[in-house]
Design a protein around this motif. Structure first.
Motif, PDB file in Angstrom:
ATOM      1  N   UNK A   1       0.862  -1.196   0.183  1.00 44.58           N
ATOM      2  CA  UNK A   1      -0.001  -0.006   0.055  1.00 44.58           C
ATOM      3  C   UNK A   1       0.877   1.363  -0.074  1.00 44.58           C
ATOM      4  N   UNK A   2       0.961   1.849  -1.093  1.00 45.06           N
ATOM      5  CA  UNK A   2       1.896   2.721  -1.424  1.00 45.06           C
ATOM      6  C   UNK A   2       1.208   4.270  -1.353  1.00 45.06           C
ATOM      7  N   UNK A   3       1.843   5.100  -0.543  1.00 44.18           N
ATOM      8  CA  UNK A   3       1.114   6.337  -0.376  1.00 44.18           C
ATOM      9  C   UNK A   3       2.171   7.409  -1.086  1.00 44.18           C
ATOM     10  N   UNK A   4       1.307   8.189  -1.877  1.00 40.81           N
ATOM     11  CA  UNK A   4       1.760   9.321  -2.922  1.00 40.81           C
ATOM     12  C   UNK A   4       1.552  10.591  -2.110  1.00 40.81           C
ATOM     13  N   UNK A   5       2.404  11.338  -1.790  1.00 38.55           N
ATOM     14  CA  UNK A   5       2.090  12.576  -1.063  1.00 38.55           C
ATOM     15  C   UNK A   5       3.084  13.677  -1.560  1.00 38.55           C
ATOM     16  N   UNK A   6       2.496  14.939  -1.553  1.00 39.35           N
ATOM     17  CA  UNK A   6       3.154  16.172  -1.893  1.00 39.35           C
ATOM     18  C   UNK A   6       2.519  17.204  -1.943  1.00 39.35           C
ATOM     19  N   UNK A   7       2.798  18.577  -2.069  1.00 36.31           N
ATOM     20  CA  UNK A   7       2.077  19.836  -1.943  1.00 36.31           C
ATOM     21  C   UNK A   7       1.341  19.665  -3.266  1.00 36.31           C
ATOM     22  N   UNK A   8       0.329  20.887  -3.506  1.00 35.82           N
ATOM     23  CA  UNK A   8      -0.388  21.162  -4.568  1.00 35.82           C
ATOM     24  C   UNK A   8       0.480  21.612  -5.715  1.00 35.82           C
ATOM     25  N   UNK A   9       0.372  20.968  -6.848  1.00 39.99           N
ATOM     26  CA  UNK A   9       1.224  21.098  -7.733  1.00 39.99           C
ATOM     27  C   UNK A   9       2.323  20.542  -8.154  1.00 39.99           C
ATOM     28  N   UNK A  10       2.380  19.569  -7.051  1.00 40.56           N
ATOM     29  CA  UNK A  10       3.485  18.570  -7.342  1.00 40.56           C
ATOM     30  C   UNK A  10       3.564  17.636  -8.439  1.00 40.56           C
ATOM     31  N   UNK A  11       2.370  17.436  -8.927  1.00 41.94           N
ATOM     32  CA  UNK A  11       2.323  16.509 -10.320  1.00 41.94           C
ATOM     33  C   UNK A  11       1.666  15.300  -9.938  1.00 41.94           C
TER      34      UNK A  11
ATOM     35  N   UNK B   1       6.943  14.832   9.046  1.00 42.23           N
ATOM     36  CA  UNK B   1       8.265  14.306   8.142  1.00 42.23           C
ATOM     37  C   UNK B   1       8.014  15.188   7.015  1.00 42.23           C
ATOM     38  N   UNK B   2       6.716  15.209   6.448  1.00 41.09           N
ATOM     39  CA  UNK B   2       6.281  15.805   5.105  1.00 41.09           C
ATOM     40  C   UNK B   2       6.782  17.360   5.108  1.00 41.09           C
ATOM     41  N   UNK B   3       6.530  17.921   6.110  1.00 38.16           N
ATOM     42  CA  UNK B   3       6.780  19.244   6.032  1.00 38.16           C
ATOM     43  C   UNK B   3       8.267  19.580   6.205  1.00 38.16           C
ATOM     44  N   UNK B   4       9.022  18.719   7.061  1.00 38.45           N
ATOM     45  CA  UNK B   4      10.347  19.301   7.358  1.00 38.45           C
ATOM     46  C   UNK B   4      11.367  18.614   6.217  1.00 38.45           C
ATOM     47  N   UNK B   5      10.951  17.682   5.377  1.00 36.94           N
ATOM     48  CA  UNK B   5      11.537  17.030   4.386  1.00 36.94           C
ATOM     49  C   UNK B   5      11.584  18.117   3.167  1.00 36.94           C
ATOM     50  N   UNK B   6      10.283  18.599   3.143  1.00 43.77           N
ATOM     51  CA  UNK B   6      10.114  19.802   1.912  1.00 43.77           C
ATOM     52  C   UNK B   6      10.687  20.950   2.214  1.00 43.77           C
ATOM     53  N   UNK B   7      10.599  21.200   3.653  1.00 43.99           N
ATOM     54  CA  UNK B   7      11.213  22.495   4.099  1.00 43.99           C
ATOM     55  C   UNK B   7      12.886  22.575   3.732  1.00 43.99           C
TER      56      UNK B   7
ATOM     57  N   UNK C   1       6.986  27.229   4.564  1.00 45.56           N
ATOM     58  CA  UNK C   1       5.983  26.630   5.571  1.00 45.56           C
ATOM     59  C   UNK C   1       6.278  27.886   6.807  1.00 45.56           C
ATOM     60  N   UNK C   2       5.152  27.837   7.462  1.00 41.39           N
ATOM     61  CA  UNK C   2       5.123  28.931   8.612  1.00 41.39           C
ATOM     62  C   UNK C   2       5.859  27.864   9.774  1.00 41.39           C
TER      63      UNK C   2
END
Length: 299
Positions: free
Chosen positions: A29-39, A282-288, A294-295
């Motif tokens: 079960x693979x979760x694909x995540x990312x901000x809006x516009x990531x593709x 994890x998502x926030x700090x990896x992309x940060x 991010x705030x």
């Protein structure tokens, strides 16, 4: 199950997918995540054969999906934008699916009546969005796919129906080794159901690992010293983010927990706690760390 290599897709001058690589193992079960516009949605539409890639390869069970009806019989795609024929009832749609999917299971259809509890004679287009989503899962599961692709899958479902729907899907994963790829902004929910995760940013997968490995590599560290924090500590550990409240400093750090604690222990702190992070953190700090804005958060 899914192998993507150097996938590119552009719309005019906008590059939606940029040499994207991704691997999904069968039965995961693979979760694909990312901000809006990531593709994410662009990728899913390439995966489903709705779009044709500009270059690169995208294979499911070593076959391309584009214009491959035999392979598409093994795949179910449930998007946030559902479609049902205007005059069709649930049972009409079930008969339509049965004519397309060779593994259609009428016994499963009857069994799931007890979970979804919607009159099969009701017109699909007259149902609420949440009920339409239930019908989509009902039909999709009965098709007995090898791969189920979900784009924002459970929006509109109440908490009980969310739990029941995921329970049925995970049962299919366990019993039939079905593969699930799910894209969602509900990271708390993905944390409960996914065993692998991929983070997309600017058309690429920038991180792809087993969820347990991802969570084992980034931690929240709370530390305090009698005086100022030693500068050597900050050089010894990989700090992604820092904040301070009173005498306690909080770091988001990358590395193994035992190694981080051992390095910190050399400086004799008054307090040193290593805490797990949620998938959302994890998502926030990896992309940060990659320049995604991010705030500042109170953590």
């Amino acid at each position: 199950m899914i192998k993507v290599e150097n996938l590119n897709k552009s719309f005019d001058k906008f590059k939606a997918l940029d040499n994207m690589n991704l691997n999904v193992e069968k039965g995961s079960v693979y979760g694909l995540i990312g901000p809006n516009g990531a593709g994410k949605t662009t990728f899913i539409k390439n995966l489903m054969g709705i779009y044709r890639q500009d270059s690169g390869s995208i294979l499911v069970e070593n076959e391309p999906v584009y214009e491959n009806p035999g392979l598409k019989q093994k795949i179910v795609y449930i998007s946030d934008d559902l479609f049902f024929f205007t005059t069709y009832s649930i049972i009409d749609m079930a008969k339509y699916y049965a004519g397309i999917y060779k593994n259609w299971d009428w016994d499963m259809f009857e069994k799931l009546k007890g979970i979804f509890k919607i009159d099969v004679k009701r017109k699909c287009r007259r149902l609420s969005k949440g009920m339409q989503k239930q019908v989509a899962f009902w039909l999709g599961i009965c098709a007995r796919p090898e791969l189920m692709v979900l784009d924002e899958p459970v929006d509109g479902l109440d908490p009980v129906m969310r739990r029941n729907t995921w329970a049925v899907i995970l049962q299919e994963v366990a019993e039939r080794n079905m593969t699930v790829l799910v894209s969602s902004h509900n990271l708390r929910e993905l944390e409960d159901v996914c065993d692998h995760v991929g983070i997309m940013f600017k058309g690429k997968v920038v991180l792809e690992k087993a969820l347990d490995d991802v969570k084992g590599e980034i931690h929240k560290m709370q530390i305090a010293f009698e005086g100022e924090t030693p500068e050597g500590l900050k050089n010894d550990i990989d700090i992604l983010h820092s904040s301070k409240f009173g005498s306690v400093e909080t770091y988001i750090v990358r590395g193994k927990a035992e190694d981080i604690k051992e390095k910190a222990g050399k400086y004799s702190p008054l307090l040193c706690d290593i805490l797990p992070l949620t998938l959302e953190e994890i998502f926030i700090y990896e992309l940060g760390g990659m320049g995604y804005e991010f705030e500042n958060l109170l953590i």
